[in-house]
Every structure is written in structure tokens, then in C-alpha cells.
Design a protein around this motif. Sequence first.
Motif, PDB file in Angstrom:
ATOM      1  N   ARG A 111      34.852  31.183  72.358  1.00 45.35           N
ATOM      2  CA  ARG A 111      34.578  32.570  72.017  1.00 45.35           C
ATOM      3  C   ARG A 111      33.475  32.650  70.967  1.00 45.35           C
ATOM      4  O   ARG A 111      33.357  31.777  70.108  1.00 45.35           O
ATOM      5  N   LEU A 112      32.676  33.690  71.050  1.00 45.39           N
ATOM      6  CA  LEU A 112      31.555  33.891  70.127  1.00 45.39           C
ATOM      7  C   LEU A 112      31.746  35.235  69.427  1.00 45.39           C
ATOM      8  O   LEU A 112      31.133  36.248  69.787  1.00 45.39           O
ATOM      9  N   PRO A 113      32.609  35.292  68.400  1.00 45.47           N
ATOM     10  CA  PRO A 113      32.937  36.565  67.747  1.00 45.47           C
ATOM     11  C   PRO A 113      31.714  37.212  67.102  1.00 45.47           C
ATOM     12  O   PRO A 113      30.809  36.542  66.608  1.00 45.47           O
ATOM     13  N   THR A 114      31.711  38.540  67.108  1.00 46.76           N
ATOM     14  CA  THR A 114      30.680  39.321  66.430  1.00 46.76           C
ATOM     15  C   THR A 114      31.361  40.207  65.380  1.00 46.76           C
ATOM     16  O   THR A 114      32.574  40.161  65.207  1.00 46.76           O
ATOM     17  N   ARG A 115      30.575  41.027  64.694  1.00 48.19           N
ATOM     18  CA  ARG A 115      31.129  41.948  63.691  1.00 48.19           C
ATOM     19  C   ARG A 115      31.642  43.231  64.329  1.00 48.19           C
ATOM     20  O   ARG A 115      32.046  44.155  63.626  1.00 48.19           O
ATOM     21  N   THR A 116      31.609  43.299  65.649  1.00 46.57           N
ATOM     22  CA  THR A 116      32.082  44.471  66.376  1.00 46.57           C
ATOM     23  C   THR A 116      33.309  44.096  67.201  1.00 46.57           C
ATOM     24  O   THR A 116      33.826  42.983  67.099  1.00 46.57           O
ATOM     25  N   PHE A 117      33.749  45.019  68.036  1.00 45.83           N
ATOM     26  CA  PHE A 117      34.903  44.768  68.905  1.00 45.83           C
ATOM     27  C   PHE A 117      34.502  44.021  70.179  1.00 45.83           C
ATOM     28  O   PHE A 117      35.344  43.759  71.036  1.00 45.83           O
ATOM     29  N   VAL A 118      33.233  43.678  70.322  1.00 44.14           N
ATOM     30  CA  VAL A 118      32.719  42.982  71.502  1.00 44.14           C
ATOM     31  C   VAL A 118      32.656  41.483  71.217  1.00 44.14           C
ATOM     32  O   VAL A 118      32.070  41.059  70.211  1.00 44.14           O
ATOM     33  N   THR A 119      33.243  40.669  72.114  1.00 39.45           N
ATOM     34  CA  THR A 119      33.262  39.216  71.939  1.00 39.45           C
ATOM     35  C   THR A 119      32.832  38.533  73.227  1.00 39.45           C
ATOM     36  O   THR A 119      33.595  38.502  74.204  1.00 39.45           O
ATOM     37  N   PRO A 120      31.627  37.971  73.300  1.00 34.77           N
ATOM     38  CA  PRO A 120      31.247  37.148  74.457  1.00 34.77           C
ATOM     39  C   PRO A 120      32.026  35.833  74.448  1.00 34.77           C
ATOM     40  O   PRO A 120      32.484  35.366  73.401  1.00 34.77           O
ATOM     41  N   PHE A 121      32.149  35.215  75.626  1.00 34.25           N
ATOM     42  CA  PHE A 121      32.855  33.934  75.698  1.00 34.25           C
ATOM     43  C   PHE A 121      32.355  33.111  76.881  1.00 34.25           C
ATOM     44  O   PHE A 121      31.761  33.644  77.828  1.00 34.25           O
ATOM     45  N   LEU A 122      32.609  31.808  76.798  1.00 33.25           N
ATOM     46  CA  LEU A 122      32.274  30.849  77.848  1.00 33.25           C
ATOM     47  C   LEU A 122      33.528  30.087  78.227  1.00 33.25           C
ATOM     48  O   LEU A 122      34.387  29.827  77.386  1.00 33.25           O
ATOM     49  N   THR A 123      33.640  29.706  79.510  1.00 30.51           N
ATOM     50  CA  THR A 123      34.762  28.896  79.964  1.00 30.51           C
ATOM     51  C   THR A 123      34.240  27.751  80.827  1.00 30.51           C
ATOM     52  O   THR A 123      33.215  27.872  81.495  1.00 30.51           O
ATOM     53  N   ALA A 124      34.965  26.630  80.835  1.00 33.45           N
ATOM     54  CA  ALA A 124      34.613  25.492  81.675  1.00 33.45           C
ATOM     55  C   ALA A 124      35.868  24.668  81.914  1.00 33.45           C
ATOM     56  O   ALA A 124      36.679  24.474  81.004  1.00 33.45           O
ATOM     57  N   GLY A 125      36.028  24.199  83.154  1.00 36.09           N
ATOM     58  CA  GLY A 125      37.212  23.406  83.470  1.00 36.09           C
ATOM     59  C   GLY A 125      37.243  23.032  84.937  1.00 36.09           C
ATOM     60  O   GLY A 125      36.217  22.945  85.607  1.00 36.09           O
ATOM     61  N   GLY A 126      38.433  22.814  85.437  1.00 36.89           N
ATOM     62  CA  GLY A 126      38.599  22.417  86.829  1.00 36.89           C
ATOM     63  C   GLY A 126      40.031  22.615  87.264  1.00 36.89           C
ATOM     64  O   GLY A 126      40.863  23.147  86.516  1.00 36.89           O
ATOM     65  N   GLY A 127      40.311  22.176  88.500  1.00 31.99           N
ATOM     66  CA  GLY A 127      41.664  22.340  88.993  1.00 31.99           C
ATOM     67  C   GLY A 127      41.826  21.870  90.414  1.00 31.99           C
ATOM     68  O   GLY A 127      40.964  21.190  90.981  1.00 31.99           O
ATOM     69  N   TYR A 128      42.955  22.246  90.994  1.00 33.23           N
ATOM     70  CA  TYR A 128      43.304  21.898  92.370  1.00 33.23           C
ATOM     71  C   TYR A 128      43.244  23.161  93.212  1.00 33.23           C
ATOM     72  O   TYR A 128      43.800  24.198  92.830  1.00 33.23           O
ATOM     73  N   PHE A 129      42.567  23.078  94.375  1.00 30.85           N
ATOM     74  CA  PHE A 129      42.335  24.247  95.212  1.00 30.85           C
ATOM     75  C   PHE A 129      42.783  23.975  96.642  1.00 30.85           C
ATOM     76  O   PHE A 129      42.829  22.819  97.087  1.00 30.85           O
ATOM     77  N   TRP A 130      43.073  25.053  97.353  1.00 31.09           N
ATOM     78  CA  TRP A 130      43.414  24.923  98.763  1.00 31.09           C
ATOM     79  C   TRP A 130      43.026  26.210  99.488  1.00 31.09           C
ATOM     80  O   TRP A 130      42.924  27.275  98.897  1.00 31.09           O
ATOM     81  N   ALA A 131      42.793  26.082 100.790  1.00 32.99           N
ATOM     82  CA  ALA A 131      42.475  27.220 101.648  1.00 32.99           C
ATOM     83  C   ALA A 131      43.406  27.158 102.852  1.00 32.99           C
ATOM     84  O   ALA A 131      43.481  26.138 103.545  1.00 32.99           O
ATOM     85  N   LEU A 132      44.130  28.239 103.092  1.00 31.07           N
ATOM     86  CA  LEU A 132      45.160  28.267 104.124  1.00 31.07           C
ATOM     87  C   LEU A 132      44.784  29.234 105.228  1.00 31.07           C
ATOM     88  O   LEU A 132      44.416  30.384 104.976  1.00 31.07           O
ATOM     89  N   GLY A 133      44.892  28.751 106.498  1.00 26.99           N
ATOM     90  CA  GLY A 133      44.679  29.610 107.658  1.00 26.99           C
ATOM     91  C   GLY A 133      46.005  30.080 108.230  1.00 26.99           C
ATOM     92  O   GLY A 133      47.073  29.865 107.647  1.00 26.99           O
ATOM     93  N   GLU A 134      45.948  30.719 109.371  1.00 26.82           N
ATOM     94  CA  GLU A 134      47.161  31.220 110.011  1.00 26.82           C
ATOM     95  C   GLU A 134      47.930  30.071 110.650  1.00 26.82           C
ATOM     96  O   GLU A 134      47.385  29.299 111.434  1.00 26.82           O
ATOM     97  N   GLY A 135      49.216  29.968 110.310  1.00 28.43           N
ATOM     98  CA  GLY A 135      50.053  28.948 110.914  1.00 28.43           C
ATOM     99  C   GLY A 135      49.625  27.531 110.610  1.00 28.43           C
ATOM    100  O   GLY A 135      49.905  26.603 111.373  1.00 28.43           O
ATOM    101  N   GLY A 136      48.932  27.334 109.514  1.00 25.07           N
ATOM    102  CA  GLY A 136      48.480  25.988 109.160  1.00 25.07           C
ATOM    103  C   GLY A 136      47.177  25.596 109.794  1.00 25.07           C
ATOM    104  O   GLY A 136      46.695  24.478 109.580  1.00 25.07           O
ATOM    105  N   ASN A 137      46.573  26.475 110.592  1.00 22.32           N
ATOM    106  CA  ASN A 137      45.305  26.144 111.235  1.00 22.32           C
ATOM    107  C   ASN A 137      44.157  26.243 110.240  1.00 22.32           C
ATOM    108  O   ASN A 137      43.999  27.246 109.542  1.00 22.32           O
TER     109      ASN A 137
END
Length: 228
Positions: free
Chosen positions: A133-159
Motif C-alpha cells: 500500500r502507498l498511503p497518502t495524506r488523503t482518503f485515497v490509497t493506491p496499492f500493488l499486489t503480486a502472487g500466484g495460485g492454483y487455477f482450474w477451468a471446468l466445462g460441462e460434465g467434465g468436458n
Amino acid sequence: MKKLQTLLVLILVVGISTEALARRVVRRVVRPRATRVVKVSKPVLRYPRLYLGILGQGTALMESEDNVTTMVNSGGGFDLYGGVLFTKYFGLEISWFNSFHATNEPHPNDVYRDGMYTTTLVMEGLTLDLKLRLPTRTFVTPFLTAGGGYFWALGEGGNGDMYGGGFQAGVGVDFALTRWFSLGGKITYRGLILSEYLGKDERGYDYWGYENSYLNVLNFGAYMQFTF
């Protein structure tokens, strides 16, 4: 004569005394009182702080050499996420990603992948991000994120099901409306490497495709967040 002199002296003394008293009263009335300055201190935010949120988003699949991107339309979905802010600058965030997609090619209503068809595809994932997070003197705070994970894509009936890992990076801005509630927007790029599940082989073992599908995914959306 002496009585007259005594009377004049008394009048003079009383006059002087009355004048001195009047001056003293005027001083007390006119003298300005010192102004007392009261300092209002801002509430101190204590860390760590927990937060929960939901993000509605669009999902764009950027075309690449992999034919999956030409067979699946862009779609949309949502993220459910939560995290902890260790300081006002740094935190960790876990998220469940979900996005729904219709298919088009090579057939009007079906995606054909190694003998299997599906008319829809649901992309999901569990991710973990570092948050800066990059706090400012106002109520607005820009931020950056970075990471990873496990993903999947599912079709109909396992297809057409695909599974794998990936990485992601995002940028956003948070608008703190109160200490406990905020609105914001975020853009996230995801690079996914997914392998397709092709079914069982002649021996009854699970069979996976040899070629991986690399997907360039761009998510953009808005969120509401509660911080505790």
C-alpha cells in the motif's frame, strides 16, 4: 473654616479612591482572557488489521498462439477475498477467483478439445498475494499486489476440464469512506499454465494432455471492503 477644609479633603480622597476602583474594574472587564487551544488528535489505527471484501469483475482472454483463447469468449465473475494488514504499508491477501465464459469456435456452440465438447467454461482459482500500500495524506490509497495460485477451468460434465498453476500482478486504488468501509477499483493480470484432463487411458489411469495451454487473462473491476 476647618470643617470646610476637612470636607474638601474627604471629597478629594473619596474621588481618588473611586477613580482607582473604577480603573481596576475596567481593567478586569477589558483585559482579554487567554485563548485555550484544544488539540484534536486523530484516531490511531492499530495493526495488524483484518479485512474482507467482494470484487465484481470482467475477464478478458487475450489471444495467443494457444487455440483455447480463440474458442472461449471473454466473460465475467467475482472475487471473494480477505487479508491481514501487518502495517499501513504491507499485507497478505487470499482470494477465490471465479469467472464464467461462453464458447464459440470451432463450432458455433461447442468447444472441441481432443474429442470433447462444452458450451460453457468456468474459470476458478485460489490465490495468495503480497500487498503493498502507498498511503497518502488523503482518503485515497493506491496499492500493488503480486502472487500466484492454483487455477482450474471446468466445462460441462467434465468436458474440456483444465488444471494448473499461474502467477498474477495487480494495481488498484482504495477510497476509504470510513475507518471500517471502503470502495475501490483494481486491474489484475494473470498468466495461467493449464493442462487438460483427457479422461482414462486403456489401463484405467487418468490421462493428461502433453501440451499445456498458456492463457493471458486480464481482470478489471470494482470492490467494496470492510476492515476491522
